[in-house]
Write an enzyme that holds these catalytic residues in place. Sequence first.
Site, mmCIF file in Angstrom:
data_model
loop_
_atom_site.group_PDB
_atom_site.id
_atom_site.type_symbol
_atom_site.label_atom_id
_atom_site.label_comp_id
_atom_site.label_asym_id
_atom_site.label_seq_id
_atom_site.Cartn_x
_atom_site.Cartn_y
_atom_site.Cartn_z
ATOM 1 N N LYS A 173 0.866 -1.088 0.085
ATOM 2 C CA LYS A 173 -0.035 0.062 0.040
ATOM 3 C C LYS A 173 0.881 1.227 -0.045
ATOM 4 C CE LYS A 173 -1.957 2.957 1.729
ATOM 5 N NZ LYS A 173 -1.766 4.472 1.438
ATOM 6 N N GLY A 226 6.371 5.212 8.711
ATOM 7 C CA GLY A 226 5.884 6.366 8.652
ATOM 8 C C GLY A 226 5.824 7.021 10.004
ATOM 9 N N SER A 227 4.535 7.744 10.250
ATOM 10 C CA SER A 227 4.270 8.284 11.632
ATOM 11 C C SER A 227 4.276 7.582 12.832
ATOM 12 C CB SER A 227 3.410 9.464 11.494
ATOM 13 O OG SER A 227 1.984 8.542 11.137
ATOM 14 N N GLU A 248 9.251 1.427 11.369
ATOM 15 C CA GLU A 248 10.059 2.330 11.037
ATOM 16 C C GLU A 248 9.538 3.777 11.155
ATOM 17 O OE1 GLU A 248 12.237 4.921 10.553
ATOM 18 O OE2 GLU A 248 12.441 4.542 8.481
ATOM 19 N N CYS A 282 13.432 9.855 7.259
ATOM 20 C CA CYS A 282 13.356 9.578 8.391
ATOM 21 C C CYS A 282 14.785 9.759 9.256
ATOM 22 C CB CYS A 282 12.983 8.103 8.521
ATOM 23 S SG CYS A 282 13.779 7.022 7.435
ATOM 24 N N GLU A 379 10.108 15.453 15.544
ATOM 25 C CA GLU A 379 10.409 15.434 14.231
ATOM 26 C C GLU A 379 9.868 16.452 13.236
ATOM 27 O OE1 GLU A 379 9.069 11.660 11.989
ATOM 28 O OE2 GLU A 379 11.085 11.727 11.431
#
Length: 477
Positions: A173, A226-227, A248, A282, A379
């Site tokens: 996805k 992602g977040s 991650e 990241c 971040e």
Amino acid sequence: MQTQQLLIDGKWLDAHEGGTIPVINPNTGQQYGTLARGGSRDIDRAVTAARAAFHGPWGNLPALEKGRLLDRLGELVLKHEDELSHIEANDVGKPLTQSRNDVRALARYCEFYAGAVDKVHGQTIPYQKGYTVLTLREPFGVTAHIIPWNYPMQIIGRSVIGSLTAGNTIVIKPGEDASLTTLFFGRLTLEAGFPEGVINIVTGYGEEAGAPLAAHPGVNHVSFTGSSRVGSLIQKAAAGNTVPVTLELGGKSPQLIFADADLDAALPFVVNAAIQNAGQTCSAGSRVLVESDVYDDFTRMLAARFKQLIVGPAEGDYDTGPLINPSQRARVNDFLAKSTDLEILARGTIVDDAPAGGYYVSPVLMGEVPPSHRLAQEEIFGPVLSVIRFSGEAEAIEIANGTHYGLVAGVWTKDGARQLRVARALQSGQVFINNYGAGGGVELPFGGVKGSGYGREKGLEALNSFSTLKTIAIYHG
Ligand code: NAD
């Protein structure tokens, strides 16, 4: 551009519900295509196809043949380097040289794992008299790959190619803001000769396509990048099926500049680590910790470089391109607007002819940032570098470890004992001494500790993450 369809069981299909998602060029803010808006029915079909391929053609294919397919795929990726780089530049806003690096990295993952696929060995274990005990590395089955918009090709390389090598079949996805190179990759897998259903791609929004994929009872492992917010949702969804996940979730990665460091050598690494892909990385080195004795000198050097940085459309191959979308730009501007207590030490420049509708933000050097400040803790995912002062090794380590995250760190010092002492003390998945990223080698295991997530991708270690171990004990007397 026609609506880009889903890849399910080797066929290109519209979404079951028939909806579409606009494809926006972040360099201009203009729509230039549409993607199929996949949903739970499409996910269901993709998982079913992947399951059939796992028990059928992929499961039955000898490792040597899998390696040959991966080799062919890598060659095709390189053959289409130009096309893929331009697609990525217009989909993600990534300057052409950086887009090209991503294409080459994907090809390199294919090469690396092509050579590894027939070397996934088990062990024999000495045990009691009369027994022979052995272990087998076995694939999970169907693995889900929910990937973000910032590095589609690199993340396909490190998660999808690693998982295929371990013997799994795949449902991807992609990020709704950047799916085009993933779909192109899908085309190349068919051209390379991967059997139908081995690699399936369902584009769509997170809640409509990502959530049903993470929660699907036919999925045996979920790899997510992602977040943190969505990472927690993925864990909950996977827990419902007792399925392992690799997460991650980004970072607030520090670079530590000690007074004896080669400042000239460190400068380009520190700047690049902060601004690569406009800071939407990241592993961005978004904090630089500088020892007091060289603080003024190094800050001056950084400021001089930041003032030279140029931002513009990705096709112009400037230092940075635009951010991915308006909300990402608003997020970065909000961080800056709420940091008026700090000094902007330097800013780059947006080229005059940058399209007005593009999501451009010029790189910003902020200092002196207190370690507890929001800019030093959160971040940002934009081209903002925070300069932090420290005195002595102990304080450097304390500040470096003093965030929620632990993904990557850089240490700059000529003192060999300090290099190892500090590397061992840092809470970080990777530590680089007198460099940052080591050129991103696909051989190097990657992943975080603390809030940066868990599980490892890249390198041979990924094959352990994407497989399970079976122990067989034979009694023969
Ligand atoms: P996100 O976490 O929302 O999206 C990442 C992927 O997850 C996308 O494919 C998305 O469609 C999917 N997703 C979203 N909601 C989901 C759900 N409920 N269930 C399953 N899948 C879902 O990240 P984003 O919106 O792309 O970016 C937001 C922030 O995330 C950024 O500002 C940044 O801080 C962080 N981020 C980190 C990385 C990284 O490499 N660690 C990458 C992208 C974004």
